[in-house]
Design a protein around this motif. Sequence first.
Motif, PDB file in Angstrom:
ATOM      1  N   ILE A 175       0.858  -1.179   0.000  1.00 39.65           N
ATOM      2  CA  ILE A 175       0.000   0.000   0.000  1.00 39.65           C
ATOM      3  C   ILE A 175       0.897   1.233   0.000  1.00 39.65           C
ATOM      4  CG2 ILE A 175      -1.762   1.313   1.227  1.00 39.65           C
ATOM      5  CD1 ILE A 175      -2.758  -1.357   0.116  1.00 39.65           C
ATOM      6  N   VAL A 176       0.694   2.081  -0.979  1.00 45.29           N
ATOM      7  CA  VAL A 176       1.435   3.343  -1.083  1.00 45.29           C
ATOM      8  C   VAL A 176       0.468   4.468  -0.755  1.00 45.29           C
ATOM      9  CG1 VAL A 176       2.744   4.879  -2.586  1.00 45.29           C
ATOM     10  CG2 VAL A 176       2.951   2.390  -2.857  1.00 45.29           C
ATOM     11  N   SER A 177       0.798   5.270   0.239  1.00 41.94           N
ATOM     12  CA  SER A 177      -0.031   6.421   0.590  1.00 41.94           C
ATOM     13  C   SER A 177       0.841   7.667   0.567  1.00 41.94           C
ATOM     14  CB  SER A 177      -0.665   6.236   1.969  1.00 41.94           C
ATOM     15  OG  SER A 177       0.317   5.976   2.956  1.00 41.94           O
ATOM     16  N   LEU A 178       0.297   8.742   0.023  1.00 47.00           N
ATOM     17  CA  LEU A 178       1.100   9.951  -0.123  1.00 47.00           C
ATOM     18  C   LEU A 178       0.237  11.200  -0.062  1.00 47.00           C
ATOM     19  CD1 LEU A 178       0.821  11.241  -3.305  1.00 47.00           C
ATOM     20  CD2 LEU A 178       1.818   8.988  -3.758  1.00 47.00           C
ATOM     21  N   SER A 179       0.860  12.283   0.334  1.00 43.71           N
ATOM     22  CA  SER A 179       0.212  13.599   0.295  1.00 43.71           C
ATOM     23  C   SER A 179       1.275  14.648   0.022  1.00 43.71           C
ATOM     24  CB  SER A 179      -0.501  13.899   1.614  1.00 43.71           C
ATOM     25  OG  SER A 179       0.418  13.959   2.695  1.00 43.71           O
ATOM     26  N   CYS A 180       0.846  15.718  -0.657  1.00 49.34           N
ATOM     27  CA  CYS A 180       1.768  16.800  -1.003  1.00 49.34           C
ATOM     28  C   CYS A 180       0.956  17.970  -1.545  1.00 49.34           C
ATOM     29  CB  CYS A 180       2.797  16.334  -2.036  1.00 49.34           C
ATOM     30  SG  CYS A 180       2.080  15.842  -3.629  1.00 49.34           S
ATOM     31  N   PRO A 181       1.564  19.151  -1.672  1.00 41.04           N
ATOM     32  CA  PRO A 181       0.864  20.252  -2.345  1.00 41.04           C
ATOM     33  C   PRO A 181       0.505  19.844  -3.771  1.00 41.04           C
ATOM     34  CG  PRO A 181       2.783  21.078  -1.160  1.00 41.04           C
ATOM     35  CD  PRO A 181       2.875  19.579  -1.135  1.00 41.04           C
ATOM     36  N   ASP A 182      -0.709  20.184  -4.185  1.00 41.93           N
ATOM     37  CA  ASP A 182      -1.166  19.759  -5.504  1.00 41.93           C
ATOM     38  C   ASP A 182      -0.469  20.547  -6.606  1.00 41.93           C
ATOM     39  OD1 ASP A 182      -2.684  18.254  -7.273  1.00 41.93           O
ATOM     40  OD2 ASP A 182      -4.230  19.801  -7.414  1.00 41.93           O
ATOM     41  N   ARG A 183      -0.116  19.858  -7.672  1.00 38.09           N
ATOM     42  CA  ARG A 183       0.451  20.486  -8.873  1.00 38.09           C
ATOM     43  C   ARG A 183       0.377  19.468 -10.003  1.00 38.09           C
ATOM     44  NH1 ARG A 183       7.013  20.205  -7.753  1.00 38.09           N
ATOM     45  NH2 ARG A 183       7.191  19.834  -9.997  1.00 38.09           N
ATOM     46  N   PRO A 184       0.488  19.923 -11.228  1.00 37.67           N
ATOM     47  CA  PRO A 184       0.399  18.976 -12.354  1.00 37.67           C
ATOM     48  C   PRO A 184       1.527  17.946 -12.329  1.00 37.67           C
ATOM     49  CG  PRO A 184       0.071  21.230 -13.114  1.00 37.67           C
ATOM     50  CD  PRO A 184       0.558  21.324 -11.689  1.00 37.67           C
ATOM     51  N   GLY A 185       1.213  16.747 -12.790  1.00 39.00           N
ATOM     52  CA  GLY A 185       2.233  15.739 -13.014  1.00 39.00           C
ATOM     53  C   GLY A 185       2.423  14.728 -11.907  1.00 39.00           C
ATOM     54  N   ILE A 186       1.683  14.853 -10.795  1.00 37.18           N
ATOM     55  CA  ILE A 186       1.917  13.946  -9.659  1.00 37.18           C
ATOM     56  C   ILE A 186       1.565  12.505 -10.041  1.00 37.18           C
ATOM     57  CG2 ILE A 186       1.293  13.383  -7.295  1.00 37.18           C
ATOM     58  CD1 ILE A 186       0.686  16.365  -6.862  1.00 37.18           C
ATOM     59  N   VAL A 187       0.370  12.309 -10.565  1.00 36.49           N
ATOM     60  CA  VAL A 187      -0.084  10.952 -10.876  1.00 36.49           C
ATOM     61  C   VAL A 187       0.817  10.311 -11.920  1.00 36.49           C
ATOM     62  CG1 VAL A 187      -1.982   9.577 -11.799  1.00 36.49           C
ATOM     63  CG2 VAL A 187      -2.460  11.463 -10.229  1.00 36.49           C
ATOM     64  N   HIS A 188       1.194  11.087 -12.921  1.00 36.83           N
ATOM     65  CA  HIS A 188       2.071  10.579 -13.975  1.00 36.83           C
ATOM     66  C   HIS A 188       3.417  10.155 -13.392  1.00 36.83           C
ATOM     67  CE1 HIS A 188       5.029  10.952 -17.293  1.00 36.83           C
ATOM     68  NE2 HIS A 188       4.046  10.430 -18.020  1.00 36.83           N
ATOM     69  N   ALA A 189       3.972  10.990 -12.516  1.00 39.22           N
ATOM     70  CA  ALA A 189       5.280  10.675 -11.945  1.00 39.22           C
ATOM     71  C   ALA A 189       5.211   9.448 -11.044  1.00 39.22           C
ATOM     72  CB  ALA A 189       5.797  11.883 -11.154  1.00 39.22           C
ATOM     73  N   VAL A 190       4.168   9.362 -10.225  1.00 36.09           N
ATOM     74  CA  VAL A 190       4.032   8.215  -9.329  1.00 36.09           C
ATOM     75  C   VAL A 190       3.820   6.935 -10.135  1.00 36.09           C
ATOM     76  CG1 VAL A 190       2.553   7.159  -7.573  1.00 36.09           C
ATOM     77  CG2 VAL A 190       3.195   9.573  -7.380  1.00 36.09           C
ATOM     78  N   SER A 191       2.956   6.999 -11.127  1.00 37.66           N
ATOM     79  CA  SER A 191       2.681   5.808 -11.939  1.00 37.66           C
ATOM     80  C   SER A 191       3.938   5.337 -12.660  1.00 37.66           C
ATOM     81  CB  SER A 191       1.580   6.109 -12.953  1.00 37.66           C
ATOM     82  OG  SER A 191       0.381   6.486 -12.309  1.00 37.66           O
ATOM     83  N   GLY A 192       4.698   6.277 -13.194  1.00 33.73           N
ATOM     84  CA  GLY A 192       5.933   5.910 -13.888  1.00 33.73           C
ATOM     85  C   GLY A 192       6.950   5.274 -12.964  1.00 33.73           C
ATOM     86  N   ALA A 193       7.070   5.815 -11.744  1.00 37.62           N
ATOM     87  CA  ALA A 193       8.016   5.241 -10.786  1.00 37.62           C
ATOM     88  C   ALA A 193       7.598   3.835 -10.380  1.00 37.62           C
ATOM     89  CB  ALA A 193       8.111   6.145  -9.557  1.00 37.62           C
ATOM     90  N   LEU A 194       6.302   3.637 -10.183  1.00 33.27           N
ATOM     91  CA  LEU A 194       5.816   2.308  -9.824  1.00 33.27           C
ATOM     92  C   LEU A 194       6.031   1.318 -10.969  1.00 33.27           C
ATOM     93  CD1 LEU A 194       2.527   3.258  -7.949  1.00 33.27           C
ATOM     94  CD2 LEU A 194       4.624   2.336  -6.945  1.00 33.27           C
ATOM     95  N   LEU A 195       5.832   1.776 -12.201  1.00 33.89           N
ATOM     96  CA  LEU A 195       6.072   0.914 -13.362  1.00 33.89           C
ATOM     97  C   LEU A 195       7.536   0.501 -13.428  1.00 33.89           C
ATOM     98  CD1 LEU A 195       5.065  -0.406 -15.972  1.00 33.89           C
ATOM     99  CD2 LEU A 195       5.543   1.774 -17.142  1.00 33.89           C
ATOM    100  N   SER A 196       8.431   1.430 -13.101  1.00 37.05           N
ATOM    101  CA  SER A 196       9.859   1.118 -13.149  1.00 37.05           C
ATOM    102  C   SER A 196      10.240   0.065 -12.106  1.00 37.05           C
ATOM    103  CB  SER A 196      10.689   2.386 -12.933  1.00 37.05           C
ATOM    104  OG  SER A 196      10.624   2.823 -11.590  1.00 37.05           O
ATOM    105  N   ALA A 197       9.423  -0.048 -11.044  1.00 33.58           N
ATOM    106  CA  ALA A 197       9.670  -1.063 -10.015  1.00 33.58           C
ATOM    107  C   ALA A 197       8.885  -2.339 -10.294  1.00 33.58           C
ATOM    108  CB  ALA A 197       9.301  -0.512  -8.644  1.00 33.58           C
ATOM    109  N   GLY A 198       8.321  -2.437 -11.497  1.00 36.04           N
ATOM    110  CA  GLY A 198       7.595  -3.644 -11.878  1.00 36.04           C
ATOM    111  C   GLY A 198       6.265  -3.792 -11.185  1.00 36.04           C
TER     112      GLY A 198
END
Length: 282
Positions: free
Chosen positions: A7-30
């Motif tokens: 389970i990955v849980s996260l919070s941060c100030p909102d800005r463009p690109g968060i979902v894309h960056a998180v999804s890409g990092a998770l994909l890189s970890a298989g």
Amino acid sequence: MTTNEFIVSLSCPDRPGIVHAVSGALLSAGCNITESQQFESPETHNFFMRIAVATAQDIDAVRNALGPVRDEFGMELGITAAGSRVTTLIMVSKEGHALNDLLFAQRAGTLPVEIPVIVSNHLDLKPMADFHGIEFIHIPVTAATKAQAEAQLLALVDEHNIELVVLARYMQILSDDLCRALSGRAINIHHSFLPSFKGAKPYHQAHARGVKLIGATAHYVTADLDEGPIIEQEVIRVDHARTAGQFVAMGRDVEGRTLTRAVAWHAERRVMLDGYRTVVFS
């Protein structure tokens, strides 16, 4: 091939690109994303996300993949094994209904917590702890011994590596210092009435005033008594035909259910703080 679930849980100030960056990092970890929920707070402009993933990689590989994203977006990031049990200390006084609900759910496997110790300022509920094979520690509290009692409690928190403290009808007010020490990892339950009834026998007061709704509120503990960020609430209807004793019994049922749900959601990493409010991913 072994599949690990996290389970990955996260919070941060909102800005463009968060979902894309998180999804890409998770994909890189298989990682295969099996569940995803997100929320952007219109008041605080903070972004919250809870993701369930499956992967052949271990938790360190997932953590390392998300590290650069965490740093780039200034995230508060948590990664835990799905289904892992949260080490929990329960505090009680004399009423056992909320404790009983928690212990039953834990034993039934529906509440992902491990309970190494129960602490009480009275001895009334020791037989319940003994029945479940859980260590029971009696810490009496008086005005003169309050600081010493709270120091003993914090020592137990450290000794047992406690992640969560649950006040299951613990009838003592915690000091401001203790509330700060347990910030974000202590949950309390109290009755909810409209109008509010405080002091002795609140259900009897409610009955005398002809209340039509009774309920309970589970919230994080803060120095503001019974005013911490709310995790869960439930109300039920009552009417003039109910006795004061029935009010009490019905109220206890609601309190136990509400507290157990709140603890489960916290343990499943579904609750995130957004200032004085909570974001709860159901």
